[in-house]
Design a protein around this motif. Structure first.
Motif, PDB file in Angstrom:
ATOM      1  N   TYR A   1      -6.490  41.223  19.819  1.00 23.74           N
ATOM      2  CA  TYR A   1      -6.274  42.444  19.039  1.00 23.74           C
ATOM      3  C   TYR A   1      -4.813  42.543  18.586  1.00 23.74           C
ATOM      4  N   GLU A   2      -3.899  42.298  19.521  1.00 24.99           N
ATOM      5  CA  GLU A   2      -2.469  42.363  19.185  1.00 24.99           C
ATOM      6  C   GLU A   2      -2.101  41.308  18.144  1.00 24.99           C
ATOM      7  N   PHE A   3      -2.684  40.137  18.272  1.00 24.94           N
ATOM      8  CA  PHE A   3      -2.424  39.059  17.311  1.00 24.94           C
ATOM      9  C   PHE A   3      -2.853  39.465  15.908  1.00 24.94           C
ATOM     10  N   VAL A   4      -4.097  39.957  15.790  1.00 23.43           N
ATOM     11  CA  VAL A   4      -4.611  40.344  14.475  1.00 23.43           C
ATOM     12  C   VAL A   4      -3.791  41.494  13.903  1.00 23.43           C
ATOM     13  N   GLU A   5      -3.469  42.457  14.720  1.00 30.91           N
ATOM     14  CA  GLU A   5      -2.668  43.595  14.247  1.00 30.91           C
ATOM     15  C   GLU A   5      -1.283  43.155  13.785  1.00 30.91           C
ATOM     16  N   SER A   6      -0.669  42.215  14.508  1.00 34.43           N
ATOM     17  CA  SER A   6       0.663  41.744  14.099  1.00 34.43           C
ATOM     18  C   SER A   6       0.594  40.994  12.770  1.00 34.43           C
ATOM     19  N   MET A   7      -0.489  40.246  12.562  1.00 34.87           N
ATOM     20  CA  MET A   7      -0.667  39.540  11.285  1.00 34.87           C
ATOM     21  C   MET A   7      -0.874  40.546  10.150  1.00 34.87           C
ATOM     22  N   LYS A   8      -1.648  41.596  10.421  1.00 34.13           N
ATOM     23  CA  LYS A   8      -1.881  42.633   9.409  1.00 34.13           C
ATOM     24  C   LYS A   8      -0.570  43.323   9.013  1.00 34.13           C
TER      25      LYS A   8
END
Length: 122
Positions: A100-107
């Motif tokens: 979740y943190e990975f996807v949010e950071s990419m967003k």
């Protein structure tokens, strides 16, 4: 046209009538329809799926069909996306990010995760 509709002909049947001037067996018309569906969904260059269908048509096993898709996915054409995805995933693991943190950071950075999904639908 009325007789074509009354007989329940599909798009593949109609193409056979137009191009080959005859009725072809159902497996031929289904193949044409599959080709149209693949092109409509992914465009004309969907090599991985095409190779899987050809492999399955040769009566090869499921693993052989899957291998054909995977070989196309990591070919020179797509290697950049796969390599970039691996770099981002490794960085996320090194920083102990949850998915979740990975996807949010990419967003937040405005970066699409390379190699995941189809860019038209993302």
């Amino acid at each position: 046209m009325s007789s074509i509709i009354e007989q329940g002909f599909g798009v593949g049947d109609v193409i056979c009538l137009l191009w080959f001037k005859c009725n072809l067996p159902r497996y031929c018309t289904q193949f044409i329809e599959i080709c149209i569906i693949l092109c409509a969904n992914h465009g004309p260059c969907v090599s991985g799926v095409h190779n899987a269908i050809v492999t399955a048509s040769a009566r090869k096993d499921l693993v052989s069909c899957l291998v054909q898709v995977l070989q196309c996915s990591v070919s020179l054409l797509l290697r950049s996306a796969v390599d970039d995805a691996a770099r981002y995933f490794k960085d996320a693991c090194d920083r102990s990010l949850t998915p979740y943190e990975f996807v949010e950071s990419m967003k937040k950075k405005g970066i699409r995760v390379p190699g995941i999904g189809h860019s038209i639908y993302i």
